[in-house]
Design an enzyme around this catalytic site. Structure first.
Site, PDB file in Angstrom:
ATOM      1  N   LYS A  21       1.008  -1.166  -0.324  1.00  0.00           N
ATOM      2  CA  LYS A  21       0.028   0.510  -0.034  1.00  0.00           C
ATOM      3  C   LYS A  21       0.661   1.529  -0.237  1.00  0.00           C
ATOM      4  O   LYS A  21       1.381   1.196   0.583  1.00  0.00           O
ATOM      5  CB  LYS A  21      -0.832  -0.105   1.004  1.00  0.00           C
ATOM      6  CG  LYS A  21      -1.687   1.033   1.656  1.00  0.00           C
ATOM      7  CD  LYS A  21      -2.667   1.380   2.190  1.00  0.00           C
ATOM      8  CE  LYS A  21      -3.486   2.527   2.417  1.00  0.00           C
ATOM      9  NZ  LYS A  21      -4.567   2.701   3.478  1.00  0.00           N
ATOM     10  N   LYS A  23      -2.023  -1.296  -3.695  1.00  0.00           N
ATOM     11  CA  LYS A  23      -3.032  -0.612  -3.593  1.00  0.00           C
ATOM     12  C   LYS A  23      -2.036   1.103  -3.919  1.00  0.00           C
ATOM     13  O   LYS A  23      -1.116   0.707  -3.215  1.00  0.00           O
ATOM     14  CB  LYS A  23      -3.634  -0.471  -2.494  1.00  0.00           C
ATOM     15  CG  LYS A  23      -5.085   0.716  -2.185  1.00  0.00           C
ATOM     16  CD  LYS A  23      -5.270   0.658  -0.676  1.00  0.00           C
ATOM     17  CE  LYS A  23      -5.959   1.783  -0.238  1.00  0.00           C
ATOM     18  NZ  LYS A  23      -6.441   2.178   0.495  1.00  0.00           N
TER      19      LYS A  23
HETATM   20  C1  PBG Z   1      -7.561   3.555   5.586  1.00  0.00           C
HETATM   21  C2  PBG Z   1      -7.727   2.853   3.944  1.00  0.00           C
HETATM   22  C3  PBG Z   1      -7.469   4.326   3.126  1.00  0.00           C
HETATM   23  C4  PBG Z   1      -8.197   3.277   2.187  1.00  0.00           C
HETATM   24  C5  PBG Z   1      -8.279   2.203   2.640  1.00  0.00           C
HETATM   25  N1  PBG Z   1      -8.224   2.401   3.322  1.00  0.00           N
HETATM   26  C6  PBG Z   1      -6.889   5.647   3.398  1.00  0.00           C
HETATM   27  C7  PBG Z   1      -5.761   6.075   2.963  1.00  0.00           C
HETATM   28  O1  PBG Z   1      -4.907   5.587   3.979  1.00  0.00           O
HETATM   29  O2  PBG Z   1      -5.396   7.171   3.602  1.00  0.00           O
HETATM   30  C8  PBG Z   1      -8.148   4.343   1.027  1.00  0.00           C
HETATM   31  C9  PBG Z   1      -9.337   4.081  -0.082  1.00  0.00           C
HETATM   32  C10 PBG Z   1      -9.798   4.824  -1.381  1.00  0.00           C
HETATM   33  O3  PBG Z   1      -8.778   6.077  -1.322  1.00  0.00           O
HETATM   34  O4  PBG Z   1     -10.527   4.567  -1.823  1.00  0.00           O
HETATM   35  N2  PBG Z   1      -6.364   3.512   6.216  1.00  0.00           N
END
Ligand code: PBG
Length: 329
Positions: free
Chosen positions: A201, A254
């Site tokens: 991520k 992601k």
């Molecule tokens: C929580 C999380 C996030 C997303 C999914 N889980 C936000 C982040 O990390 O700031 C993003 C999902 C999206 O943008 O659709 N940590």
């Protein structure tokens, strides 16, 4: 002599594109319809459907409204939902996250009661529950304290499992959290609760609209000390290998669009199912351009989802899941 004779043209790839039936016959990739996951944002209250301005067509839903939405998703052929909780009460240590009566816990039980066959996945993170918006507890040095944050995630994961969630999806990027969650789940007998780890991520600008939706923009600093540097690919493979060694059943890349090379590399590097997350900013860009008449939305969505599948994603998490399945019934 005609052109073909002059060139000795034997291979004509266009033959296989000559009709819709011929193209269908030789099509290499199909989106796994059973592998589309629809994210849902759950809030406190009753009968609430609160549109999110930067994500047209997506709303925050109270538990009762989420159950109604799940019935529609079920009719459309969506097999799995990913729950995000946005509680009214936030504090420095994410207390609302491990509340057995929290929004996600209540939503999960209600959805499972109404639709036992719907797969319920819960995003597991602290950022929607902390008043500072970071994904964990802030240590004395001002940075997120890894091990203290893992303890919190473990506590929350247990409340999710007790609420009947099929799969927990840690998205915080703390080190060692998959192993700690697996151990705690197994110790309580939740051997069937699956872990889908947000393994690779990235610290991405593509989460902008989500942070409006979840009210989780960090009040200071950013997430670069825990989420990955967008320039690193090898490191993603290392994160994936570690999470699998710790017990991840499914690994995720992601965001998706700017990271298609990593979907492919991760798919080739491991043998567990690979998910990708077509995130909020990717959704918002398509919606905004389509609203202006600059692109054809349906065509773009089909092309994007097919691209993720071609890159190697077995599972696609996307805000377009319902629309896509309805249209391609
Ligand atoms: C929580 C999380 C996030 C997303 C999914 N889980 C936000 C982040 O990390 O700031 C993003 C999902 C999206 O943008 O659709 N940590």
């Amino acid at each position: 002599m005609n052109v073909a004779e002059r060139l000795g043209l034997v291979n004509r790839p266009r033959r296989l594109r000559s009709s819709a039936a011929m193209r269908g016959l030789v099509r290499e990739t199909r989106v796994n319809r059973d592998g589309l996951v629809q994210p849902l944002f759950i809030v406190d209250g009753k009968n609430i459907v609160q549109p999110i301005s930067s994500m047209p067509g997506v709303s925050r839903l109270s538990v009762d409204a989420a159950v109604r939405e799940c019935r529609e998703l079920d009719d459309a052929g969506v097999k799995a939902v990913l729950l995000f909780g946005i509680p009214d009460f936030k504090d420095a240590i994410a207390t609302s996250n491990y509340d057995p009566n929290g929004v996600v816990q209540r939503a999960a039980s209600a959805i499972k009661d109404a639709l036992p066959h719907m797969l319920v996945i819960a995003d597991l993170c602290n950022c929607e529950y902390t008043d500072h918006g970071h994904c964990g507890i802030i240590g004395p040095d001002g940075d997120v304290d890894n091990d203290a944050s893992v303890e919190l995630l473990v506590k929350t994961a247990l409340t999710y499992a007790r609420a009947g969630i099929d799969c927990v999806a840690p998205s915080d990027m703390m080190d060692g959290r998959v192993g700690a969650i697996r151990q705690a789940l197994d110790a309580e007998g939740f051997i069937k609760t699956t872990i889908m780890s947000y393994a690779a991520k990235y610290a991405s600008g593509f989460y902008g609209p989500f942070r409006e939706a979840a009210d989780s923009t960090p009040s200071f600093g950013d997430r670069r000390t825990y989420q990955m540097d967008p320039a690193n690919g090898r490191e993603a493979l290392r994160e994936v290998a570690l999470d699998i060694a710790e017990g991840a059943d499914i690994v995720m890349v992601k965001p998706a669009l700017a990271y298609m090379d990593l979907i492919r590399r991760v798919r080739d590097a491991c043998d567990v199912p690979v998910a990708c997350y077509n995130v909020s900013g990717e959704y918002a860009m398509v919606k905004a351009a389509a609203q202006r008449g600059w692109i054809e939305e349906e065509r773009i969505v089909d092309e994007m989802l097919t691209g993720f599948a071609r890159a190697g994603a077995d599972i696609i998490i996307t805000y377009f899941a319902k629309e896509y399945l309805k249209r391609n019934a």
